[in-house]
Design a protein around this motif. Structure first.
Motif, short mmCIF file in Angstrom:
data_model
loop_
_atom_site.label_atom_id
_atom_site.label_comp_id
_atom_site.label_asym_id
_atom_site.label_seq_id
_atom_site.Cartn_x
_atom_site.Cartn_y
_atom_site.Cartn_z
N PRO A 1 -9.95 26.48 -1.63
CA PRO A 1 -10.41 26.98 -2.92
C PRO A 1 -11.93 26.82 -3.03
O PRO A 1 -12.48 25.79 -2.61
N PRO A 2 -12.65 27.80 -3.55
CA PRO A 2 -14.09 27.63 -3.73
C PRO A 2 -14.39 26.55 -4.77
O PRO A 2 -13.60 26.30 -5.68
N ALA A 3 -15.53 25.90 -4.61
CA ALA A 3 -15.93 24.82 -5.52
C ALA A 3 -17.16 25.26 -6.31
O ALA A 3 -18.05 25.93 -5.79
N PHE A 4 -17.20 24.84 -7.58
CA PHE A 4 -18.31 25.19 -8.47
C PHE A 4 -18.85 23.92 -9.14
O PHE A 4 -18.21 22.87 -9.12
N GLU A 5 -19.99 24.07 -9.77
CA GLU A 5 -20.57 22.98 -10.56
C GLU A 5 -21.51 23.60 -11.60
O GLU A 5 -21.94 24.76 -11.45
N ALA A 6 -21.81 22.84 -12.63
CA ALA A 6 -22.78 23.31 -13.63
C ALA A 6 -24.16 23.35 -12.99
O ALA A 6 -24.49 22.55 -12.12
N LYS A 7 -24.97 24.31 -13.41
CA LYS A 7 -26.34 24.39 -12.89
C LYS A 7 -27.06 23.07 -13.15
O LYS A 7 -26.88 22.44 -14.21
N PRO A 8 -27.88 22.61 -12.21
CA PRO A 8 -28.47 21.27 -12.31
C PRO A 8 -29.43 21.06 -13.48
O PRO A 8 -29.71 19.93 -13.85
N HIS A 9 -29.93 22.16 -14.08
CA HIS A 9 -30.90 21.97 -15.18
C HIS A 9 -30.24 21.60 -16.50
O HIS A 9 -30.91 21.23 -17.45
N HIS A 10 -28.91 21.67 -16.57
CA HIS A 10 -28.22 21.32 -17.81
C HIS A 10 -28.24 19.81 -18.03
O HIS A 10 -28.22 19.04 -17.07
N SER A 11 -28.23 19.41 -19.28
CA SER A 11 -28.09 17.99 -19.59
C SER A 11 -26.69 17.54 -19.20
O SER A 11 -25.78 18.37 -19.01
N LEU A 12 -26.48 16.22 -19.09
CA LEU A 12 -25.18 15.70 -18.68
C LEU A 12 -24.09 16.13 -19.66
O LEU A 12 -23.01 16.56 -19.24
N ASN A 13 -24.35 16.04 -20.96
CA ASN A 13 -23.34 16.42 -21.96
C ASN A 13 -23.03 17.91 -21.90
O ASN A 13 -21.86 18.31 -21.98
N ALA A 14 -24.07 18.73 -21.75
CA ALA A 14 -23.84 20.18 -21.66
C ALA A 14 -23.06 20.52 -20.39
O ALA A 14 -22.15 21.35 -20.41
N TRP B 1 -20.43 32.08 -14.06
CA TRP B 1 -21.19 32.23 -12.82
C TRP B 1 -22.21 33.37 -12.94
O TRP B 1 -23.38 33.23 -12.57
N LYS B 2 -21.76 34.49 -13.49
CA LYS B 2 -22.65 35.65 -13.64
C LYS B 2 -23.78 35.38 -14.62
O LYS B 2 -24.88 35.93 -14.50
N GLN B 3 -23.51 34.53 -15.62
CA GLN B 3 -24.54 34.18 -16.60
C GLN B 3 -25.54 33.14 -16.07
O GLN B 3 -26.53 32.84 -16.73
N GLY B 4 -25.25 32.60 -14.90
CA GLY B 4 -26.14 31.58 -14.34
C GLY B 4 -25.93 30.21 -14.95
O GLY B 4 -26.79 29.33 -14.84
N ILE B 5 -24.78 30.01 -15.60
CA ILE B 5 -24.46 28.71 -16.20
C ILE B 5 -23.76 27.82 -15.17
O ILE B 5 -23.94 26.61 -15.13
N LEU B 6 -22.95 28.46 -14.31
CA LEU B 6 -22.19 27.78 -13.26
C LEU B 6 -22.72 28.27 -11.92
O LEU B 6 -23.17 29.43 -11.80
N GLN B 7 -22.68 27.42 -10.90
CA GLN B 7 -23.10 27.84 -9.57
C GLN B 7 -22.12 27.34 -8.52
O GLN B 7 -21.30 26.45 -8.79
N ALA B 8 -22.18 27.94 -7.34
CA ALA B 8 -21.38 27.43 -6.22
C ALA B 8 -21.82 26.01 -5.92
O ALA B 8 -23.01 25.69 -5.98
N PHE B 9 -20.88 25.16 -5.59
CA PHE B 9 -21.15 23.73 -5.40
C PHE B 9 -22.25 23.51 -4.37
O PHE B 9 -22.17 23.98 -3.23
N GLN B 10 -23.30 22.79 -4.77
CA GLN B 10 -24.42 22.37 -3.92
C GLN B 10 -25.06 23.51 -3.15
O GLN B 10 -25.67 23.31 -2.10
N ILE B 11 -24.96 24.72 -3.67
CA ILE B 11 -25.52 25.88 -2.98
C ILE B 11 -27.03 25.80 -2.91
O ILE B 11 -27.66 26.37 -2.01
N ASP B 12 -27.64 25.07 -3.85
CA ASP B 12 -29.10 24.93 -3.86
C ASP B 12 -29.57 23.82 -2.93
O ASP B 12 -30.76 23.71 -2.63
N ILE B 13 -28.64 22.98 -2.47
CA ILE B 13 -28.97 21.86 -1.58
C ILE B 13 -28.61 22.18 -0.13
O ILE B 13 -29.36 21.88 0.80
#
Length: 314
Positions: free
Chosen positions: A104-117, A137-149
């Motif tokens: 299954p693909p993995a996702f995470e919240a974009k890193p610029h969000h606060s912890l609560n958000a 994902w399309k709104q840029g709120i969620l991203q593929a897990f660690q895709i930026d790392i």
């Protein structure tokens, strides 16, 4: 920022109105202890040894390793009750000549969000439908897990394709790919316990499955996992040392302590560990690429238990 705040508020409202869904999980807990001659290494989790212990308790035909900070989307509850869906997984994962690992693909919240958000976004992705995940994902709120790392660790999924399909599809193994996956537990060779901490442990396991055991990596179109945001363990930062290491806590400082090695040279505990694990990874990767013998190192107690436990015997 104002538009993002509004979006998060809307998500929070939807989450509050969402009805709690039943869960089909059964929790088993094992308490383990470890003795080490080198105390600083206690700050590096025996990650693969713990995974092998967890696998020891699995009695079902299918198994999956999932890190504790990841959760499945709610719809998995319905899928595991679907006899047809389970039967397909059993047939294809138990193919002796061409076993499958369903990923299954993995996702995470974009890193610029606060912890609560981020927590609100994650809960929305977990309790929503696939369309919800796609929208975030399309709104840029969620991203593929660690895709930026680490693009090569998770980019192989082809998340764009996943968003637009309702049928499973296979992906070709790429070096460094480290998905979580569902497979036949009796065909899992186990995790190499020489790897501690957060370096190469899962990557080496997946590479062995793909290169040596010829597992076909198949992406599930109707299942997803999401990483839950949390404070990072201090010693995790050693993989990418921060410029303010002098302010690090005692765990990190102990790993950075300079010691005298057996050959008389001086080096930090962490640099010695890193040299060892980098060499271990190189040897494993070279052996797998050249189709030379490679077996994960399992502790003798684990092997003994597998001979005695009725669900592992034979």
């Amino acid at each position: 920022m104002e538009e993002q705040s509004t979006t998060v508020d809307m998500i929070a409202a939807a989450l509050r109105n969402n009805k709690t869904r039943p869960c089909c999980c059964q929790l088993k807990i094992a308490l383990m202890a470890e003795r080490l001659a080198d105390h600083p290494l206690a700050h590096l989790m025996p990650t693969n040894a713990m995974r092998n212990v967890a696998m020891l308790m699995v009695t079902t035909p299918l198994s999956m390793m999932l890190d504790v900070d990841l959760s499945f989307g709610h719809n998995l509850n319905a899928l595991v009750r679907n006899k047809t869906w389970i039967q397909i997984l059993l047939q294809r994962t138990h193919n002796a000549s061409q076993p499958m690992m369903y990923i299954p693909p993995a996702f995470e919240a974009k890193p610029h969000h606060s912890l609560n958000a981020a927590k609100v976004i994650v809960e929305t992705a977990l309790q929503g439908e696939k369309q919800t995940v796609s929208s975030l994902w399309k709104q840029g709120i969620l991203q593929a897990f660690q895709i930026d790392i680490c693009l090569h660790c998770h980019g192989t999924f082809n998340h764009t394709r996943w968003m637009g399909t309702d049928v499973p599809y296979t992906v070709k193994y790429t070096q460094g790919f480290e998905p979580w996956g569902i497979l036949n537990r009796l065909q899992d060779p186990g995790y190499d316990e020489r790897f501690r901490g957060w370096l190469y442990n899962k990557q080496t396991h997946v590479e062995a499955l793909a290169q040596k055991h010829k597992f076909v990596l198949t992406v599930l179109p109707d299942v997803w996992v999401v990483h839950r945001p949390h404070k990072k363990i201090a010693s995790r930062k050693l993989v990418k040392p921060a410029p303010d290491n002098e302010k690090a806590n005692a765990d990190v400082m102990e790993m950075l302590k300079v010691v005298t090695l057996l050959d008389g040279t001086k080096a930090s505990v962490y640099s010695s560990y890193r040299k060892y694990v980098d060499g271990l990874r190189y040897k494993a990767r070279t052996a797998l690429a050249a189709r030379q013998p490679y077996e994960p190192q399992l502790n003798p107690q684990l092997r003994h238990c597998k001979k005695l436990l009725p669900w592992w015997r034979g």
